[in-house]
Design an enzyme around this catalytic site. Structure first.
Site, PDB file in Angstrom:
ATOM      1  N   GLY A   1       0.838  -1.203   0.000  1.00  0.00           N
ATOM      2  CA  GLY A   1       0.000   0.000   0.000  1.00  0.00           C
ATOM      3  C   GLY A   1       0.867   1.246   0.000  1.00  0.00           C
ATOM      4  O   GLY A   1       0.528   2.263   0.618  1.00  0.00           O
TER       5      GLY A   1
ATOM      6  N   GLY B   1      -0.366   4.952  -0.801  1.00  0.00           N
ATOM      7  CA  GLY B   1      -1.401   5.585   0.028  1.00  0.00           C
ATOM      8  C   GLY B   1      -0.866   6.718   0.887  1.00  0.00           C
ATOM      9  O   GLY B   1       0.305   7.098   0.805  1.00  0.00           O
ATOM     10  N   GLN B   2      -1.746   7.251   1.739  1.00  0.00           N
ATOM     11  CA  GLN B   2      -1.381   8.430   2.540  1.00  0.00           C
ATOM     12  C   GLN B   2      -0.142   8.157   3.401  1.00  0.00           C
ATOM     13  O   GLN B   2       0.807   8.940   3.397  1.00  0.00           O
ATOM     14  CB  GLN B   2      -2.556   8.843   3.446  1.00  0.00           C
ATOM     15  CG  GLN B   2      -2.309  10.162   4.177  1.00  0.00           C
ATOM     16  CD  GLN B   2      -3.267  10.413   5.353  1.00  0.00           C
ATOM     17  OE1 GLN B   2      -4.006   9.525   5.773  1.00  0.00           O
ATOM     18  NE2 GLN B   2      -3.240  11.609   5.889  1.00  0.00           N
TER      19      GLN B   2
ATOM     20  N   LYS C   1     -10.658  -3.817  12.013  1.00  0.00           N
ATOM     21  CA  LYS C   1      -9.469  -3.428  12.781  1.00  0.00           C
ATOM     22  C   LYS C   1      -9.366  -4.245  14.073  1.00  0.00           C
ATOM     23  O   LYS C   1      -8.286  -4.709  14.440  1.00  0.00           O
ATOM     24  CB  LYS C   1      -9.481  -1.924  13.081  1.00  0.00           C
ATOM     25  CG  LYS C   1      -9.133  -1.065  11.877  1.00  0.00           C
ATOM     26  CD  LYS C   1      -7.715  -1.356  11.386  1.00  0.00           C
ATOM     27  CE  LYS C   1      -7.360  -0.778  10.057  1.00  0.00           C
ATOM     28  NZ  LYS C   1      -6.146  -1.354   9.456  1.00  0.00           N
TER      29      LYS C   1
ATOM     30  N   ILE D   1      -4.684  11.205  10.590  1.00  0.00           N
ATOM     31  CA  ILE D   1      -3.309  11.656  10.338  1.00  0.00           C
ATOM     32  C   ILE D   1      -3.317  12.853   9.396  1.00  0.00           C
ATOM     33  O   ILE D   1      -3.930  12.823   8.332  1.00  0.00           O
ATOM     34  CB  ILE D   1      -2.459  10.495   9.789  1.00  0.00           C
ATOM     35  CG1 ILE D   1      -2.355   9.426  10.883  1.00  0.00           C
ATOM     36  CG2 ILE D   1      -1.069  10.982   9.396  1.00  0.00           C
ATOM     37  CD1 ILE D   1      -1.640   8.183  10.486  1.00  0.00           C
TER      38      ILE D   1
ATOM     39  N   TYR E   1     -15.167  -1.104   9.002  1.00  0.00           N
ATOM     40  CA  TYR E   1     -13.739  -0.771   9.144  1.00  0.00           C
ATOM     41  C   TYR E   1     -13.267  -1.085  10.565  1.00  0.00           C
ATOM     42  O   TYR E   1     -12.253  -1.765  10.771  1.00  0.00           O
ATOM     43  CB  TYR E   1     -13.551   0.709   8.819  1.00  0.00           C
ATOM     44  CG  TYR E   1     -12.173   1.276   9.074  1.00  0.00           C
ATOM     45  CD1 TYR E   1     -11.083   0.870   8.314  1.00  0.00           C
ATOM     46  CD2 TYR E   1     -11.971   2.253  10.053  1.00  0.00           C
ATOM     47  CE1 TYR E   1      -9.818   1.421   8.529  1.00  0.00           C
ATOM     48  CE2 TYR E   1     -10.717   2.802  10.267  1.00  0.00           C
ATOM     49  CZ  TYR E   1      -9.639   2.388   9.510  1.00  0.00           C
ATOM     50  OH  TYR E   1      -8.401   2.942   9.716  1.00  0.00           O
TER      51      TYR E   1
END
Ligand code: AKB
Length: 302
Positions: A8, A11-12, A146, A172, A142
């Site tokens: 990933g 991604g951010q 998690k 974030i 989500y």
């Protein structure tokens, strides 16, 4: 960690974690993988990379063998708001990716970092100074993925000796790659819109407090956790980490110090608002203590 796979990477978090770790561990030792979103040129040219579908366990295994990987940073996830639009897809991506990372590290007893989130908490969790160990009954797919991921990672550690570790990240704040599909995204978008339009329409209401953290702290906390002496790790999956808690009005006031005519308006998105209302207003991160002169140094409560 000698040879690190970042899944990933476009991604951010990935787009900043890869260059950060390439500086620490050497360019050739951090392998960046991506799938639908291409890697930024800087990451593609700055070290090894591969296109890989993280739900394809065989493909992951081949890359792990090819590069002799001993640590994986598992950054693939469908975030909270996007997950509610397609729960089946969200569950598959979030869980298959975590499962594959843990499985491929089983034989080599390697390390796996999987971020968890404030999204792992739910409406019955104490919302102020949310403790490390508390009620975890999230109401988003989500959040459920998690919590399941935290438990799965602990299971692979106990049962198979995988060095699985994680942090519960807040929202974030960063400026390299925009977040997408999250509930905390407004706290990044607001700055972009302030520069472009001197105005922002917020999809969460005034008074909605959420935990947040600046990207450099998120990167440093991940690496410090993965480098921490395993003997001192009381919690593995996962530690609460946070830096600040604010609502939209507080950011708007900060922006107005530089741009006095900045306007903040509200058009509440009921899905995002319900998610935000179910999350902590602030977290207690004392199990991962910050100390040192500006350094986030994670120390572990014995
Ligand atoms: C989201 O808003 O879904 C994420 C998170 C807090 O995990 N940024």
């Amino acid at each position: 960690m000698k040879n690190i796979l970042v899944i990933g990477a476009a991604g951010q978090i990935g787009s900043e974690l890869v260059p950060y770790m390439r500086k620490i561990y050497g360019e050739s030792h951090v392998i960046a993988t991506y799938n639908h979103t291409p890697l930024p040129a800087e990451l593609m040219e700055g070290g090894p990379s591969a296109k890989m579908d993280a739900i394809d366990g065989q493909a992951m295994q081949e890359i792990v063998s090819k590069y002799n990987i001993d640590a994986i940073f598992n950054l693939v996830a469908v975030l909270s708001a996007k997950g509610e639009a397609n729960p089946t897809f969200s569950w598959k991506i979030n869980m298959d990716t975590t499962f594959n990372c843990l499985e491929v590290m089983k034989d080599v007893k390697g390390a796996v970092f999987t971020p968890s989130s404030i999204g792992a908490f739910g409406p019955t969790t104490p919302q102020d100074q949310t403790p490390q160990d508390t009620v975890m009954r999230p109401t988003t797919i989500y959040g459920i993925s998690k919590v399941a991921g935290e438990l799965l990672a602990d299971y692979y550690h106990l049962k198979f000796g995988v060095d699985a570790r994680g942090l519960r990240y807040p929202g974030i704040i960063s400026n390299v790659t925009l977040p997408g599909g999250g509930t905390t995204d407004y706290a990044v978008e607001i700055y972009y819109e302030a520069i472009k339009n001197k105005a922002y329409t917020c999809n969460l209401s005034a008074g909605t407090f959420l935990d947040m953290m600046y990207m450099p702290d998120a990167l440093r906390s991940a690496v410090e956790l993965m480098e921490a002496d395993p003997a001192k790790l009381v919690h593995r999956n996962c530690f609460n980490v946070t830096a600040m808690s604010f609502d939209p009005e507080i950011i708007a006031a900060a922006i107005r110090k530089h741009m006095p005519d900045f306007r903040l308006e509200y058009k509440v998105d009921p899905i995002k608002q319900a998610i935000a209302n179910s999350w902590p207003n602030s977290m207690d991160d004392s199990a991962a203590v910050m100390n040192g002169a500006g350094n986030l140094s994670l120390t572990w409560i014995p």
